[in-house]
Design an enzyme around this catalytic site. Structure first.
Site, PDB file in Angstrom:
ATOM      1  N   CYS A   1      15.970   3.667 -45.025  1.00  0.00           N
ATOM      2  CA  CYS A   1      16.225   5.094 -45.149  1.00  0.00           C
ATOM      3  C   CYS A   1      15.312   5.893 -44.238  1.00  0.00           C
ATOM      4  CB  CYS A   1      15.985   5.568 -46.594  1.00  0.00           C
ATOM      5  SG  CYS A   1      17.036   4.757 -47.804  1.00  0.00           S
TER       6      CYS A   1
ATOM      7  N   GLY B   1      18.912   4.275 -40.697  1.00  0.00           N
ATOM      8  CA  GLY B   1      20.032   4.167 -41.616  1.00  0.00           C
ATOM      9  C   GLY B   1      21.309   4.671 -40.982  1.00  0.00           C
TER      10      GLY B   1
ATOM     11  N   ASN C   1      13.102   6.968 -49.824  1.00  0.00           N
ATOM     12  CA  ASN C   1      12.990   5.834 -48.910  1.00  0.00           C
ATOM     13  C   ASN C   1      12.120   4.793 -49.580  1.00  0.00           C
ATOM     14  OD1 ASN C   1      12.789   4.070 -46.738  1.00  0.00           O
ATOM     15  ND2 ASN C   1      11.205   5.263 -45.712  1.00  0.00           N
ATOM     16  N   GLY C   2      12.690   3.625 -49.865  1.00  0.00           N
ATOM     17  CA  GLY C   2      11.920   2.565 -50.508  1.00  0.00           C
ATOM     18  C   GLY C   2      12.789   1.752 -51.437  1.00  0.00           C
TER      19      GLY C   2
ATOM     20  N   TYR D   1       8.641  -3.392 -35.736  1.00  0.00           N
ATOM     21  CA  TYR D   1      10.043  -3.221 -35.363  1.00  0.00           C
ATOM     22  C   TYR D   1      10.656  -1.882 -35.742  1.00  0.00           C
ATOM     23  CZ  TYR D   1      15.125  -3.776 -35.523  1.00  0.00           C
ATOM     24  OH  TYR D   1      16.463  -3.580 -35.373  1.00  0.00           O
TER      25      TYR D   1
END
Length: 549
Positions: free
Chosen positions: A88, A114, A191-192, A334
């Site tokens: 996210c 995302g 986000n998570g 990344y």
């Protein structure tokens, strides 16, 4: 390099405190003065967090680690890109009349985090929250100008997603979520990944809560709504105390924007300010740069930042006791864009350092040229080339317009689809010994195809160098990784992986060398995908009988 072996997971979740001390620091956009005060909130008389006995915690972890905690969607159609996927991206703006448009631009910059859905919730002039969400890319969701025009107002939050908990293709699971409860409306973007999601949901459902989605984020809304604490800040803190796992959150009400980061700081969240005084939050600083917001700092692990849009005052609340910091090292390897500052480090500098360290550990004597796997391998390859004194060239060209590679009927057609995404530059490769540097190697599908592409283009030798350690464990904290049975380094030793992908040699950056790059900060990063040392273990739902008061 030594053989890759799978170690047993061995970390236990930190105990949850029974009370919270909030440290508030207030300032306004017009003043640099600060006032510090302390407020203690008692623990809720109806705690929802699951406090297992140690033996039960370990049993739960053993049952769930291999299956992961929530259903991921690492599709079989993604053969051409076998990197893990970030789940996210978040953007929030308060204090600007074009808040929703700024969120839209920020989400465009975070599209790499995302691609399955996007949404924005904004506060209108009447104080009502309005939501626009949709499946697909940001530009697709807001392709109709009227959709963005329907979101006027001085505050907004936005979200892009891949699926972690929750079906990928369901519009119901696209955030931000907007809900009404007895004190008004609240929207949340997350986000998570919550490792105790199933346990919390089971407990809430046993007490009568009704869920509309399959996303773990909905649990947060229920915990806020059922909290007995006052005011809303205390309700948010009360809810967060019951969460385990990773979460960076943006919450929006009629008059306030809240930015929250979990006590371990797994996922990034940064704060910036525009020249007109508007405050902005984002998962990465590259989004702040795009909307002309100056980066000021991270939202600290365990911190709640509150912006009141009525007077643009900013306050900060910190949950104590603190947990050990465990920021995701894969953000540097990344996920994040190289022009971002993440966890207070420039991403491109980290990746260049990874490449230099890889060259020190595993040089390629006799090689002619170093090439990156585009795009994320660029800076690691540049560092490898500089440290080795070898020529650096762009030997593979990524085609960015091919879209998603859906399942093809035959292997031959699938291989041709890969060539559409990655094309070798024959003049760089033909007749040469080539060092190929990639940021990570997960299933090995991409690497094996790249080796074949380079050999077909005339490479004399192909030496694979991976600028991170072997991935042997699935992520529990918001990263879409395959099951452990699909992780090639979890199934094979080093030479077995080399033979599987077909390269002349193969080397990974070792975990101790990775730690040495971070120095004293090494312990502040989560490397569970490499070490299987999970900072927070999952919990199983308790039997319903144990949930009754």
């Amino acid at each position: 390099m030594g053989m890759v072996t799978a170690a047993a997971a061995a970390a236990t979740a930190a105990a949850t405190s029974t009370s919270r001390l909030l440290l508030h620091r207030h300032n306004t956009a017009a003043s640099d003065s600060h006032q510090l005060r302390q407020v203690r909130y008692p623990a809720s008389p109806f705690p929802l967090s699951l406090r297992h006995r140690p033996e039960r915690r370990e049993a739960a972890a053993g049952a769930l680690l291999h299956d992961r905690v929530t259903p991921f969607n690492y599709g079989a159609d993604d053969d051409a890109d076998d990197h893990p996927r970030e789940e996210c991206g978040l953007v929030g703006v308060v204090g600007d009349p074009d808040a929703a448009s700024l969120c839209y631009l920020g989400l465009q910059k975070l599209q790499h985090r995302g691609e399955e859905g996007a949404g924005i919730v904004a506060v209108g002039g009447d104080g009502k929250l309005k939501s626009v969400t949709g499946l697909g890319l940001v530009a697709d969701v807001f392709g109709d100008p009227s959709r963005l025009a329907s979101l006027p107002g001085p505050a907004a939050i936005g979200h892009v997603r891949y699926s972690t908990a929750g079906a990928a293709a369901s519009l119901r699971n696209v955030q931000p979520f907007l809900a009404g409860y007895r004190f008004g409306q609240v929207a949340v973007a997350h986000n998570g990944n919550l490792v105790n999601y199933q346990a919390l949901r089971s407990k809430l459902e046993a007490r009568g809560s009704i869920f509309n989605t399959s996303s773990d984020t909905e649990v947060i809304l229920h915990l806020i709504a059922t909290s007995l604490s006052r005011p809303l800040l205390a309700r948010i803190c009360d809810a967060c105390e019951r969460l385990a796992g990773s979460y960076s959150l943006l919450l929006l009400t009629a008059d306030k924007l809240f930015a929250v980061r979990d006590p371990h700081g797994f996922r990034p969240l940064v704060l910036g300010r525009r020249r007109n005084g508007a405050v902005a939050f984002a998962s990465e600083t590259c989004a702040l740069d795009l909307i002309d917001a100056t980066y000021e700092r991270e939202v600290q692990p365990g911190e709640v930042v509150v912006v009141d849009r009525r007077d643009m005052s900013v306050s900060s609340a910190c949950l104590v006791p603190h947990r050990p910091r465990r920021s995701c090292v894969f953000e540097h390897i990344y996920f994040s864009l190289p022009n971002s500052v993440v966890f207070s480090h420039a991403v491109h500098e980290r990746r260049t350092a990874f490449g230099r360290a890889l060259a020190q550990e595993s040089p390629a004597p006799g090689a002619d040229v170093v090439i990156p796997v585009p795009d994320s391998g660029f800076y690691a390859a540049l560092g490898f080339a500089r440290e080795s004194g070898l020529e650096f060239q762009q030997g593979l060209i990524r085609w960015h317009y091919s879209g998603r590679s859906f399942i093809q009927p035959t292997q031959a057609i699938r291989d041709l689809a890969v060539k559409l995404k990655l094309a070798p530059v024959r003049g760089v490769i033909q007749g040469k010994s080539v060092v190929v540097v990639d940021d990570s190697l997960v299933r090995g599908t991409t690497s094996s195809k790249i080796v074949r592409l380079l050999r077909d283009a005339g490479a004399r030798e192909v030496h694979m160098r991976i600028a991170s350690p072997p991935v042997v464990g699935s992520c529990l904290y918001g990263i879409d990784t395959p099951s452990e049975g699909e992780l090639i380094s979890n199934r094979m030793d080093l030479d077995g992986v080399r033979r599987e992908i077909g390269s002349d040699s193969l080397a990974f950056l070792s975990l101790p060398k990775l730690h040495s790059i971070y120095g004293a900060e090494a312990g502040d990063y989560c490397d569970a995908c490499f070490s299987r040392k999970y900072p927070v273990l999952p919990t199983l739902p308790e039997p319903v009988g144990e949930l009754e008061e």
